[in-house]
Motif scaffolding. Structure first.
Motif, mmCIF file in Angstrom:
data_model
loop_
_atom_site.group_PDB
_atom_site.id
_atom_site.type_symbol
_atom_site.label_atom_id
_atom_site.label_comp_id
_atom_site.label_asym_id
_atom_site.label_seq_id
_atom_site.Cartn_x
_atom_site.Cartn_y
_atom_site.Cartn_z
ATOM 1 N N ASN A 90 -1.490 7.894 -2.532
ATOM 2 C CA ASN A 90 -1.881 8.160 -3.919
ATOM 3 C C ASN A 90 -0.947 9.219 -4.499
ATOM 4 O O ASN A 90 -1.324 10.369 -4.714
ATOM 5 C CB ASN A 90 -3.334 8.629 -3.973
ATOM 6 C CG ASN A 90 -3.850 8.698 -5.400
ATOM 7 O OD1 ASN A 90 -3.275 8.097 -6.309
ATOM 8 N ND2 ASN A 90 -4.919 9.442 -5.609
ATOM 9 N N ASP A 91 0.298 8.794 -4.711
ATOM 10 C CA ASP A 91 1.358 9.694 -5.144
ATOM 11 C C ASP A 91 2.173 8.993 -6.225
ATOM 12 O O ASP A 91 2.668 7.875 -6.009
ATOM 13 C CB ASP A 91 2.251 10.040 -3.945
ATOM 14 C CG ASP A 91 3.500 10.782 -4.348
ATOM 15 O OD1 ASP A 91 3.390 11.850 -4.979
ATOM 16 O OD2 ASP A 91 4.619 10.285 -4.039
ATOM 17 N N VAL A 122 4.398 5.318 -6.119
ATOM 18 C CA VAL A 122 4.046 4.211 -7.012
ATOM 19 C C VAL A 122 5.264 3.766 -7.819
ATOM 20 O O VAL A 122 5.557 2.567 -7.936
ATOM 21 C CB VAL A 122 2.894 4.627 -7.959
ATOM 22 C CG1 VAL A 122 2.697 3.577 -9.059
ATOM 23 C CG2 VAL A 122 1.604 4.819 -7.173
ATOM 24 N N PRO A 128 -2.286 1.907 -4.226
ATOM 25 C CA PRO A 128 -2.813 3.087 -3.526
ATOM 26 C C PRO A 128 -4.183 2.782 -2.915
ATOM 27 O O PRO A 128 -5.018 2.132 -3.550
ATOM 28 C CB PRO A 128 -2.937 4.133 -4.636
ATOM 29 C CG PRO A 128 -2.055 3.635 -5.742
ATOM 30 C CD PRO A 128 -2.133 2.138 -5.666
ATOM 31 N N ARG A 171 0.847 -1.198 0.000
ATOM 32 C CA ARG A 171 0.000 0.000 0.000
ATOM 33 C C ARG A 171 0.876 1.239 0.000
ATOM 34 O O ARG A 171 1.833 1.349 0.764
ATOM 35 C CB ARG A 171 -0.911 0.012 1.233
ATOM 36 C CG ARG A 171 -1.860 1.226 1.282
ATOM 37 C CD ARG A 171 -1.264 2.418 2.022
ATOM 38 N NE ARG A 171 -2.157 3.601 1.972
ATOM 39 C CZ ARG A 171 -1.859 4.787 2.465
ATOM 40 N NH1 ARG A 171 -0.682 4.979 3.043
ATOM 41 N NH2 ARG A 171 -2.702 5.790 2.358
#
Length: 321
Positions: free
Chosen positions: A169-170, A174, A186, A166
């Motif tokens: 959200n970047d 990633v 994410p 996990r």
């Protein structure tokens, strides 16, 4: 805005008593009052009051009372609040240069990180947001982010291969996990405990205090100190507020910020030490893998950032001894 209207918040920004000329700065942030960064902010509040002999006071609104980090920065830009504390990663959405301190393995260790942040590079970076009405005052320690897992430890870079990790959200996060051979996933932080418990993901990454307060250690019994990022927090003042202060008042603000930054580092260190005690009692195994292979496998990310407009800043950070 969740609770307050912009019109009401505007009244909070910089109040001034007609009789005493005492000024109150409003400072909003999204952390709980138990957090080491909040404790550093309290030191700022106390030190500013001391230096100004009560002429400057700070009213703190913690726990996201006035919105999240992005909303707080937007309120600063229009002059509705005076100050906030945000992650450098959030600041990068407003001032791209801040993205340089979020690059995986850009910092060799904590000493290198603060040599950069407390030196000329950091000083220059804090001023980069002036044309966006955001003046940085100091950096706060937000620790290093490392991997933790449920079923097997990450003892080397090779161990990341095949794992569902996990990430925020970047795009950079990633790319980092992908470069290491893992599967970046994410998802919202609030969903992570259940996802770890049910095997939706094999692990995640964060600092020790967050690993403890989230109680993810109940599911993940392996924590690997690869320290891929040292993303600091930043104490920010809106330039619309700053420009209304006298030169003497500005000196007090900068001095108080500097004092609070040094105190906050100690609060953070204490938080990490307390967290490690909790993890030891819970049976979590701590690993310290060689970071060189991790850095080598993700160096393409650094090279990519060197091609951006602030590539010279990236190189200056790397060349800091």
């Amino acid at each position: 805005m969740k609770i307050f209207s912009y019109a009401f918040i505007a009244l909070l920004c910089l109040s001034c008593s007609k009789t005493t000329q005492e000024k109150t700065l409003t400072l909003a942030h999204s952390l709980p009052i138990s957090h080491p960064v909040h404790k550093g902010i309290v030191v700022f509040q106390q030190e500013l009051k001391k230096l100004s002999k009560g002429k400057l006071d700070v009213k703190i609104y913690p726990d996201g009372q006035l919105g999240d980090e992005r909303e707080a920065l937007e309120l600063l830009q229009i002059g509705s609040i005076s100050m906030t504390k945000v992650s450098a990663a959030t600041m990068a959405n407003f001032v791209p240069e801040y993205g340089a301190v979020s690059i995986p393995y850009i910092f060799r260790d904590k000493e290198h990180c603060f040599k950069v942040l407390e030196g000329e590079i950091g000083k220059t970076l804090l001023q980069k947001g002036d044309d966006r009405w955001l003046r940085g005052l100091c950096f706060y320690d937000a620790g290093s982010r490392s991997f933790y897992t449920t079923s097997k430890p990450i003892e080397s870079a090779e161990d990341v291969k095949g794992l569902k990790i996990r990430v925020m959200n970047d795009p950079t996060a990633v790319k980092m996990v992908s470069a290491l051979g893992g599967s970046p996933t994410p998802m919202a932080y609030g969903e992570l405990y259940t996802a770890l418990q049910q095997g939706v993901v094999d692990g995640a990454e964060n600092n020790i205090p967050s690993f403890v307060t989230s109680r993810h250690f109940e599911v993940c019994k392996y924590y690997s100190y690869d320290e891929h990022t040292y993303i600091p927090d930043v104490l920010i003042m809106g330039t619309k507020t700053l420009n209304r202060l006298t030169n003497q008042e500005k000196e007090w603000v900068y001095s108080a910020a500097k004092t609070s930054a040094q105190a906050q580092k100690k609060f953070w260190e204490n938080s990490v030490n307390e967290g490690l005690k909790v993890l030891k009692e819970a049976g979590v195994q701590i690993y310290r893998p060689d970071k060189t292979p991790f850095r080598d496998q993700t160096k393409s990310i650094i090279e990519e950032f060197k091609n951006k407009s602030f590539g010279n800043l990236v190189e200056a950070i790397q060349n800091t001894k």
